[in-house]
Motif scaffolding. Structure first.
Motif, PDB file in Angstrom:
ATOM      1  N   VAL A  46       0.873  -1.181   0.000  1.00 49.23           N
ATOM      2  CA  VAL A  46       0.000   0.000   0.000  1.00 49.23           C
ATOM      3  C   VAL A  46       0.904   1.223   0.000  1.00 49.23           C
ATOM      4  CG1 VAL A  46      -1.787   1.310   1.206  1.00 49.23           C
ATOM      5  CG2 VAL A  46      -1.829  -1.205   1.242  1.00 49.23           C
ATOM      6  N   VAL A  47       0.704   2.091  -0.988  1.00 54.04           N
ATOM      7  CA  VAL A  47       1.485   3.322  -1.095  1.00 54.04           C
ATOM      8  C   VAL A  47       0.528   4.508  -0.963  1.00 54.04           C
ATOM      9  CG1 VAL A  47       3.046   4.713  -2.506  1.00 54.04           C
ATOM     10  CG2 VAL A  47       3.130   2.213  -2.650  1.00 54.04           C
ATOM     11  N   TRP A  48       0.830   5.398  -0.035  1.00 59.53           N
ATOM     12  CA  TRP A  48       0.005   6.577   0.218  1.00 59.53           C
ATOM     13  C   TRP A  48       0.649   7.782  -0.439  1.00 59.53           C
ATOM     14  CZ3 TRP A  48      -4.398   5.625   3.133  1.00 59.53           C
ATOM     15  CH2 TRP A  48      -4.423   4.412   3.823  1.00 59.53           C
ATOM     16  N   VAL A  49      -0.148   8.562  -1.152  1.00 59.80           N
ATOM     17  CA  VAL A  49       0.366   9.750  -1.843  1.00 59.80           C
ATOM     18  C   VAL A  49      -0.438  10.964  -1.396  1.00 59.80           C
ATOM     19  CG1 VAL A  49       0.853  10.816  -4.076  1.00 59.80           C
ATOM     20  CG2 VAL A  49       0.984   8.322  -3.840  1.00 59.80           C
ATOM     21  N   LEU A  50       0.265  12.022  -1.049  1.00 56.69           N
ATOM     22  CA  LEU A  50      -0.355  13.289  -0.667  1.00 56.69           C
ATOM     23  C   LEU A  50       0.065  14.372  -1.648  1.00 56.69           C
ATOM     24  CD1 LEU A  50       0.320  13.151   3.174  1.00 56.69           C
ATOM     25  CD2 LEU A  50      -1.876  12.757   2.040  1.00 56.69           C
ATOM     26  N   HIS A  51      -0.816  15.328  -1.890  1.00 55.37           N
ATOM     27  CA  HIS A  51      -0.512  16.434  -2.798  1.00 55.37           C
ATOM     28  C   HIS A  51      -0.177  17.693  -2.007  1.00 55.37           C
ATOM     29  CE1 HIS A  51      -0.437  18.639  -6.547  1.00 55.37           C
ATOM     30  NE2 HIS A  51      -1.133  19.595  -5.951  1.00 55.37           N
ATOM     31  N   LYS A  84       3.715  14.545  -3.382  1.00 53.85           N
ATOM     32  CA  LYS A  84       3.940  14.986  -4.756  1.00 53.85           C
ATOM     33  C   LYS A  84       3.567  16.454  -4.921  1.00 53.85           C
ATOM     34  CE  LYS A  84      -0.586  13.410  -6.484  1.00 53.85           C
ATOM     35  NZ  LYS A  84      -1.192  14.738  -6.666  1.00 53.85           N
ATOM     36  N   THR A  85       4.101  17.063  -5.952  1.00 55.02           N
ATOM     37  CA  THR A  85       3.736  18.435  -6.309  1.00 55.02           C
ATOM     38  C   THR A  85       3.245  18.509  -7.750  1.00 55.02           C
ATOM     39  OG1 THR A  85       6.044  18.905  -6.875  1.00 55.02           O
ATOM     40  CG2 THR A  85       5.316  19.511  -4.657  1.00 55.02           C
ATOM     41  N   PHE A  90       3.989   9.925 -10.030  1.00 52.32           N
ATOM     42  CA  PHE A  90       5.332   9.500 -10.412  1.00 52.32           C
ATOM     43  C   PHE A  90       6.351  10.639 -10.516  1.00 52.32           C
ATOM     44  CE2 PHE A  90       2.849   5.886 -11.970  1.00 52.32           C
ATOM     45  CZ  PHE A  90       3.647   4.815 -11.615  1.00 52.32           C
ATOM     46  N   THR A  91       5.996  11.708 -11.212  1.00 48.24           N
ATOM     47  CA  THR A  91       6.976  12.687 -11.678  1.00 48.24           C
ATOM     48  C   THR A  91       7.802  13.321 -10.569  1.00 48.24           C
ATOM     49  OG1 THR A  91       5.547  13.187 -13.562  1.00 48.24           O
ATOM     50  CG2 THR A  91       7.287  14.761 -13.073  1.00 48.24           C
ATOM     51  N   THR A  92       7.178  13.664  -9.458  1.00 47.65           N
ATOM     52  CA  THR A  92       7.882  14.398  -8.404  1.00 47.65           C
ATOM     53  C   THR A  92       8.080  13.569  -7.138  1.00 47.65           C
ATOM     54  OG1 THR A  92       5.781  15.364  -7.682  1.00 47.65           O
ATOM     55  CG2 THR A  92       7.107  16.643  -9.252  1.00 47.65           C
ATOM     56  N   THR A  93       7.993  12.254  -7.269  1.00 47.80           N
ATOM     57  CA  THR A  93       8.189  11.370  -6.108  1.00 47.80           C
ATOM     58  C   THR A  93       9.144  10.232  -6.483  1.00 47.80           C
ATOM     59  OG1 THR A  93       6.457   9.729  -6.577  1.00 47.80           O
ATOM     60  CG2 THR A  93       5.771  11.781  -5.485  1.00 47.80           C
ATOM     61  N   GLU A  94       9.400   9.361  -5.526  1.00 46.50           N
ATOM     62  CA  GLU A  94      10.210   8.164  -5.749  1.00 46.50           C
ATOM     63  C   GLU A  94       9.323   6.935  -5.959  1.00 46.50           C
ATOM     64  OE1 GLU A  94      13.000   7.717  -2.591  1.00 46.50           O
ATOM     65  OE2 GLU A  94      14.259   9.375  -3.287  1.00 46.50           O
ATOM     66  N   THR A 100       9.719  -0.618  -7.978  1.00 47.83           N
ATOM     67  CA  THR A 100      10.775  -1.507  -8.481  1.00 47.83           C
ATOM     68  C   THR A 100      11.388  -2.306  -7.340  1.00 47.83           C
ATOM     69  OG1 THR A 100      11.261   0.001 -10.309  1.00 47.83           O
ATOM     70  CG2 THR A 100      12.978  -1.578  -9.701  1.00 47.83           C
ATOM     71  N   ARG A 101      11.646  -1.644  -6.230  1.00 49.91           N
ATOM     72  CA  ARG A 101      12.251  -2.304  -5.070  1.00 49.91           C
ATOM     73  C   ARG A 101      11.377  -3.446  -4.556  1.00 49.91           C
ATOM     74  NH1 ARG A 101      13.301   2.028  -2.283  1.00 49.91           N
ATOM     75  NH2 ARG A 101      11.565   1.952  -0.807  1.00 49.91           N
ATOM     76  N   HIS A 102      10.066  -3.289  -4.690  1.00 43.48           N
ATOM     77  CA  HIS A 102       9.140  -4.311  -4.211  1.00 43.48           C
ATOM     78  C   HIS A 102       8.698  -5.276  -5.318  1.00 43.48           C
ATOM     79  CE1 HIS A 102       8.832  -1.482  -0.820  1.00 43.48           C
ATOM     80  NE2 HIS A 102       8.434  -2.519  -0.123  1.00 43.48           N
ATOM     81  N   GLY A 103       9.263  -5.148  -6.498  1.00 43.69           N
ATOM     82  CA  GLY A 103       8.933  -6.060  -7.587  1.00 43.69           C
ATOM     83  C   GLY A 103       7.509  -5.963  -8.070  1.00 43.69           C
TER      84      GLY A 103
END
Length: 202
Positions: A46-51, A84-85, A90-94, A100-103
């Motif tokens: 689970v990946v959480w993204v905030l703006h 992110k901004t 994707f563009t402004t985050t890792e 990729t690290r988690h396959g």
């Protein structure tokens, strides 16, 4: 193939804007909880993204204190929380590095707004080679003002005028157009009930 649930911008900032009264799914946090529970039960990431919009003086400015998950949502230990901004995750985050690290090979997308950050993330994810599942009814959005509407209407500050304007595109139409644009090209469209059932979680 590993899978990740990407929870996009289900944050307090939106609830602090006048436009929130016109949101099509005010229960978006509860819908998100169902997806998160299903993902965790399935062993998915689970990946959480905030703006964030630093210096904007809006509820998306970090100094406002509103750039945080809505009540009822909480990242578990080890779940990435990215800020992110841009209008995609994707563009402004890792994000891609994390995936990729988690396959991860498949993304499940939910959050706010359907046709902006959620759709854009789905499109870029597909272009990067991920399989994408777009859970439309676990996304939320708002009516869109006509391009020639007054500035206060376009900014979502005059909600009454926005809803009264016959040129306004209703949230249901926004959602339908997003599904038409994504389906068969960038993502597979899924309902919340079907996706949760497939994960074996009610």
């Amino acid at each position: 193939m590993n899978r990740a649930l990407i929870v996009i911008d289900v944050q307090e900032s939106f609830r602090r804007r006048p436009l929130w009264e016109a949101v099509n799914r005010p229960d978006i946090a509860a819908r998100t909880v169902r997806l998160v529970d299903a993902a965790r039960a399935a062993g998915d990431l689970v990946v959480w993204v905030l703006h964030s919009e630093p210096g904007s003086g809006t509820p998306f400015d970090p100094v406002s204190g509103h750039v945080r998950l809505m009540d009822g949502l909480e990242a578990a230990a080890g779940e990435p929380v990215l800020t992110k901004t841009s209008r995609n995750a994707f563009t402004t985050t890792e994000l891609q590095r994390v995936l990729t690290r988690h396959g991860v090979g498949e993304l499940v997308v939910c959050g706010i707004q359907t046709e902006q950050c959620c759709e854009t993330t789905a499109r870029i994810g597909a272009d990067l080679g991920y399989g994408v599942v777009f859970v439309t009814d676990a996304t939320a959005t708002f009516p869109i003002a006509h391009r020639d509407a007054p500035p206060a209407v376009r900014a979502g500050l005059d909600v009454a005028a926005l809803l009264a304007d016959p040129r306004t595109l209703p949230a249901d139409a926004v959602t339908e157009r997003t599904e038409y644009a994504l389906a068969g090209r960038f993502a597979r469209i899924a309902s919340l009930d079907d996706h949760v059932a497939a994960a074996g979680v009610d």
